[in-house]
Scaffold this motif. Sequence first.
Motif, PDB file in Angstrom:
ATOM      1  N   ALA A 139     -15.442 -15.046  15.030  1.00  0.00           N
ATOM      2  CA  ALA A 139     -14.159 -14.905  16.048  1.00  0.00           C
ATOM      3  C   ALA A 139     -14.519 -13.976  17.125  1.00  0.00           C
ATOM      4  N   ILE A 140     -14.964 -12.882  16.712  1.00  0.00           N
ATOM      5  CA  ILE A 140     -15.171 -11.713  17.403  1.00  0.00           C
ATOM      6  C   ILE A 140     -16.308 -12.122  18.637  1.00  0.00           C
ATOM      7  N   ARG A 141     -17.467 -12.514  17.969  1.00  0.00           N
ATOM      8  CA  ARG A 141     -18.388 -13.009  18.770  1.00  0.00           C
ATOM      9  C   ARG A 141     -17.890 -13.848  19.956  1.00  0.00           C
ATOM     10  N   ALA A 142     -17.080 -15.128  19.387  1.00  0.00           N
ATOM     11  CA  ALA A 142     -16.621 -15.845  20.375  1.00  0.00           C
ATOM     12  C   ALA A 142     -15.903 -15.264  21.601  1.00  0.00           C
ATOM     13  N   CYS A 143     -15.189 -14.109  21.189  1.00  0.00           N
ATOM     14  CA  CYS A 143     -14.385 -13.657  22.434  1.00  0.00           C
ATOM     15  C   CYS A 143     -15.300 -12.917  23.380  1.00  0.00           C
ATOM     16  N   LEU A 144     -16.697 -12.830  23.294  1.00  0.00           N
ATOM     17  CA  LEU A 144     -17.798 -12.389  24.324  1.00  0.00           C
ATOM     18  C   LEU A 144     -17.610 -13.392  25.400  1.00  0.00           C
ATOM     19  N   GLU A 145     -17.114 -14.818  25.291  1.00  0.00           N
ATOM     20  CA  GLU A 145     -17.137 -15.647  26.235  1.00  0.00           C
ATOM     21  C   GLU A 145     -15.944 -16.221  26.654  1.00  0.00           C
ATOM     22  N   HIS A 146     -14.930 -15.134  26.397  1.00  0.00           N
ATOM     23  CA  HIS A 146     -13.541 -15.629  26.861  1.00  0.00           C
ATOM     24  C   HIS A 146     -13.566 -15.287  28.540  1.00  0.00           C
ATOM     25  N   ARG A 147     -12.581 -16.310  28.867  1.00  0.00           N
ATOM     26  CA  ARG A 147     -12.672 -16.238  30.551  1.00  0.00           C
ATOM     27  C   ARG A 147     -12.048 -14.886  30.980  1.00  0.00           C
ATOM     28  N   HIS A 148     -11.149 -14.376  30.143  1.00  0.00           N
ATOM     29  CA  HIS A 148     -10.633 -12.877  30.781  1.00  0.00           C
ATOM     30  C   HIS A 148     -11.229 -11.813  30.343  1.00  0.00           C
ATOM     31  N   SER A 149     -11.453 -10.828  31.444  1.00  0.00           N
ATOM     32  CA  SER A 149     -12.435  -9.569  31.344  1.00  0.00           C
ATOM     33  C   SER A 149     -11.553  -8.717  30.308  1.00  0.00           C
ATOM     34  N   TYR A 150     -10.283  -8.689  30.113  1.00  0.00           N
ATOM     35  CA  TYR A 150      -9.818  -7.724  29.114  1.00  0.00           C
ATOM     36  C   TYR A 150     -10.108  -8.149  27.583  1.00  0.00           C
ATOM     37  N   VAL A 151     -10.137  -9.328  27.454  1.00  0.00           N
ATOM     38  CA  VAL A 151     -10.686  -9.884  26.107  1.00  0.00           C
ATOM     39  C   VAL A 151     -12.275  -9.393  25.997  1.00  0.00           C
ATOM     40  N   ARG A 152     -12.834  -9.799  26.676  1.00  0.00           N
ATOM     41  CA  ARG A 152     -14.431  -9.467  26.522  1.00  0.00           C
ATOM     42  C   ARG A 152     -14.844  -7.886  26.617  1.00  0.00           C
ATOM     43  N   ARG A 153     -14.109  -7.192  27.526  1.00  0.00           N
ATOM     44  CA  ARG A 153     -14.473  -5.686  27.123  1.00  0.00           C
ATOM     45  C   ARG A 153     -14.047  -4.941  25.882  1.00  0.00           C
ATOM     46  N   ASN A 154     -12.868  -5.343  25.533  1.00  0.00           N
ATOM     47  CA  ASN A 154     -12.347  -5.049  24.134  1.00  0.00           C
ATOM     48  C   ASN A 154     -13.392  -5.676  23.062  1.00  0.00           C
ATOM     49  N   ALA A 155     -13.826  -6.914  23.119  1.00  0.00           N
ATOM     50  CA  ALA A 155     -14.765  -7.394  22.271  1.00  0.00           C
ATOM     51  C   ALA A 155     -16.043  -6.423  22.222  1.00  0.00           C
ATOM     52  N   VAL A 156     -16.610  -6.119  23.430  1.00  0.00           N
ATOM     53  CA  VAL A 156     -17.773  -5.412  23.434  1.00  0.00           C
ATOM     54  C   VAL A 156     -17.465  -3.976  22.592  1.00  0.00           C
ATOM     55  N   LEU A 157     -16.365  -3.156  22.789  1.00  0.00           N
ATOM     56  CA  LEU A 157     -16.257  -2.190  21.845  1.00  0.00           C
ATOM     57  C   LEU A 157     -15.954  -2.336  20.475  1.00  0.00           C
ATOM     58  N   ALA A 158     -15.406  -3.592  20.132  1.00  0.00           N
ATOM     59  CA  ALA A 158     -15.173  -4.064  18.646  1.00  0.00           C
ATOM     60  C   ALA A 158     -16.755  -4.225  18.205  1.00  0.00           C
ATOM     61  N   ILE A 159     -17.368  -4.801  18.755  1.00  0.00           N
ATOM     62  CA  ILE A 159     -18.888  -5.241  18.218  1.00  0.00           C
ATOM     63  C   ILE A 159     -19.636  -3.837  18.151  1.00  0.00           C
ATOM     64  N   TYR A 160     -19.365  -2.772  19.029  1.00  0.00           N
ATOM     65  CA  TYR A 160     -20.086  -1.595  18.929  1.00  0.00           C
ATOM     66  C   TYR A 160     -19.493  -0.723  17.807  1.00  0.00           C
ATOM     67  N   THR A 161     -18.447  -0.753  17.630  1.00  0.00           N
ATOM     68  CA  THR A 161     -17.702  -0.011  16.378  1.00  0.00           C
ATOM     69  C   THR A 161     -18.114  -0.495  15.253  1.00  0.00           C
ATOM     70  N   ILE A 162     -18.143  -1.835  14.904  1.00  0.00           N
ATOM     71  CA  ILE A 162     -18.462  -2.515  13.929  1.00  0.00           C
ATOM     72  C   ILE A 162     -20.002  -2.376  13.314  1.00  0.00           C
ATOM     73  N   TYR A 163     -20.955  -2.504  14.682  1.00  0.00           N
ATOM     74  CA  TYR A 163     -22.209  -2.185  14.472  1.00  0.00           C
ATOM     75  C   TYR A 163     -22.577  -0.860  14.001  1.00  0.00           C
ATOM     76  N   ARG A 164     -21.933   0.160  14.584  1.00  0.00           N
ATOM     77  CA  ARG A 164     -22.183   1.716  14.188  1.00  0.00           C
ATOM     78  C   ARG A 164     -21.697   1.902  12.750  1.00  0.00           C
ATOM     79  N   ASN A 165     -20.631   1.370  12.445  1.00  0.00           N
ATOM     80  CA  ASN A 165     -20.183   1.605  11.067  1.00  0.00           C
ATOM     81  C   ASN A 165     -20.712   0.695   9.762  1.00  0.00           C
ATOM     82  N   PHE A 166     -20.914  -0.499  10.321  1.00  0.00           N
ATOM     83  CA  PHE A 166     -21.438  -1.583   9.261  1.00  0.00           C
ATOM     84  C   PHE A 166     -22.488  -2.501   9.953  1.00  0.00           C
TER      85      PHE A 166
END
Length: 965
Positions: A139-166
């Motif tokens: 679901a987080i990956r899918a948010c990278l393709e959402h039409r709204h920029s608010y969702v996409r930029r937060n999806a990038v941050l979420a992926i970054y944090t998860i990649y750094r921790n796990f």
Amino acid sequence: MTAAENVCYTLINVPMDSEPPSEISLKNDLEKGDVKSKTEALKKVIIMILNGEKLPGLLMTIIRFVLPLQDHTIKKLLLVFWEIVPKTTPDGRLLHEMILVCDAYRKDLQHPNEFIRGSTLRFLCKLKEAELLEPLMPAIRACLEHRHSYVRRNAVLAIYTIYRNFEHLIPDAPELIHDFLVNEKDASCKRNAFMMLIHADQDRALDYLSTCIDQVQTFGDILQLVIVELIYKVCHANPSERARFIRCIYNLLQSSSPAVKYEAAGTLVTLSSAPTAIKAAAQCYIDLIIKESDNNVKLIVLDRLIELKEHPAHERVLQDLVMDILRVLSTPDLEVRKKTLQLALDLVSSRNVEELVIVLKKEVIKTNNVSEHEDTDKYRQLLVRTLHSCSVRFPDMAANVIPVLMEFLSDNNEAAAADVLEFVREAIQRFDNLRMLIVEKMLEVFHAIKSVKIYRGALWILGEYCSTKEDIQSVMTEVRRSLGEIPIVESEIKKEAGELKPEEEMTVGPVQKLVTEMGTYATQSALSSSRPTKKEDERPPLRGFLLDGDFFVAASLATTLTKIALRYVALVQEKKKQNSFVAEAMLLMATILHLGKSSLPKKPITDDDVDRISLCLKVLSECSPLMNDIFNKECRQSLSHMLSAKLEEEKLSQKKESEKRNVTVQPDDPISFMQLTAKNEMNCKEDQFQLSLLAAMGNTQRKEAADPLASKLNKVTQLTGFSDPVYAEAYVHVNQYDIVLDVLVVNQTSDTLQNCTLELATLGDLKLVEKPSPLTLAPHDFANIKANVKVASTENGIIFGNIVYDVSGAASDRNCVVLSDIHIDIMDYIQPATCTDAEFRQMWAEFEWENKVTVNTNIVDLNDYLQHILKSTNMKCLTPEKALSGYCGFMAANLYARSIFGEDALANVSIEKPIQQGPEAPVTGHIRIRAKSQATVQSRVLLPLQDGAPHLLPSLRFIWKMDIP
């Protein structure tokens, strides 16, 4: 560390005056209440959990009755609730209920509303449980393709944090984000994605940057800032990349964003020492200062310019930009103008001093036409002092400066006029060729001087340096004009009696040098008949001073008249003219003495002034050669000695400053060569190439004088006892307006301590910035907890608190260990500073609060005691070293310090050694301290051991309260 790397923990202000609700009532509201009741109940639950309450019975209730609701306020509160609620059992396993929560958030990540999706993604950045995140990854990956920029930029941050921790949950994150970045159009999304690549996969970030390096100027400012950060890191880690990216930094100097320009200029200075680079960066800084309206920004950027000037190689480049720097004077803020003038004065050279003086003269003239602003007078003083310094360093400029400045002798602002007078006195002594010009200008403005202090100084200069017969006659004419009709007592009594009609009263008229054949002056020639408008306007200036009771100016006048009379006698050979001139001078002194003894002045003449005038009358009556030498030679010689000593002192301070800049390299100092440096050592934020080159050339940067480890140990405070279950100690680091507490926490038990939390509170003008996050300590484990405290004023503060924790598997309440208080010493905020004698006297007169401390010590040497006071109070001694040298049994010294908040502290040390009590008698005396507002002086006793015996030394500590707006 960037903003994305810091985990955000929510802080909520808790009202302490309300009674906590029961768990049953909360459960009832959460089950059966409407949306408003559920919202209020959920808020109360969050506050109770933050306060350490355990509400395990409500977890399932919230999942069943609150989690399914679609209300946005409820959704936001639930995010806070899931952030703070315990998600594991006491043995560390995930709660079964969290599977339901995970499913709910998976649905929220697919919700049609972009706010719910985005806020859920932000919440996921705070999760530390990999089991909860794993089912949400698709679901987080899918948010990278959402039409709204608010969702996409937060999806990038979420992926970054998860990649750094796990990293195992999304191993292809860098590749995924790189592909996303190539196709993304929104600036904020691109910025987040690029920032992630910088920290996760720098090579991919460089690949992307190299494809679009020509379009960097068209990017948004937030993305440009991240690009500057990447270039800085890459070029320091691998200096061979400089040529590839330095053009990009040059282009970013033209960015429309002030923040980008500032960062780009700072990066350019560290990457290159070429004159063109330094000039471009300095020009950028100057433009920022001029265009930015915020005074704090101006001061920060000015500090960067001053730092550039400190480097000997850059100083030459900045000298060519002095005229551009002077454009900053258009700023009305006094502090900015002060720093600008000081910087310009440091950079001025023979090539540009003429242009500098022209600009400063224009600024001086501008201050005349401006309506009186509170800082106009102080700005005028700064300009006068700057011109003074220019004229002393470049004597050719003095002739251009003096005529402009001497107009200010008649200024209402006494401080500016006093500075001009000091400058004129120095110039007339040092530059023989300007004496005629200065005397002429002084005679022109003499009648318009309004301040008695300036009048006394002008009288001294005229009396000392009028060397021709014509000038001496002009001085006498001006004095008669300024004194009015004599005898003074008789004319004043006539006025009071009304015998002189207003239209016939004499007032000040134009200067006329009419001399009779006997060499005397016609009284009526200096006066004219006119009708005054006010009583105050009737009196000539000197007459007004005398009738106000200021007879010190009369003593100065008597000295001046004696000097010019003795000189007139030496110049004029005719005995008749000599006698007439001397008689007139004696007549003026006699009439002033008569006035002083009468009841007309507001205050009677003092005995000292009577003695001085009587002495001058005796000298004129005898005209002995010895007195002639004393009056006409010794005074000037004393001034010459004083100016020479002052010049020597300035040269000595400049020499010390230059010695500070040029630090020699010790024989055992290491030199780092790039070719021999390991790759993993190249990631530091220092310019390795430049450092190694400077080390080889002997121009290394100054190292800390003291051992940093030793200074750290001195600031370690023990917070708990060695026998407590949790041992804690704190290192207190003060950095301007911030205090960083680095607390070491040691678990001394054999149990696992869960939710171990450092709880802090403050007294005084201190404010805790963030609440330290809880942690888990294994048996006999230790951890470091950092807490930031903001400082609002220069006063002593106290930080206190406790450590609370749960013991794994225990059923008891939370355990608590109370910490010792941490006292914040105001000495960390006070710095030695310098001011002129005039400024010291002015502040001493203005400051209302004073404390007097009696000296009580067993130090037997005056100089040792003064050095001890300077070391203890962190103040600077303003009294010159020459004045303190030698031994005479007593000592007086002025001390000055300034806090980082701009508050001044003054002190006067008056001490003596009672010789009659023997050579081992301790120093006695007192210390007076003055500050703007009320303060407390605290004496504490240091007990260092000397020769195996306790040695008591008093130490002053200044504490004063300041209200910071």
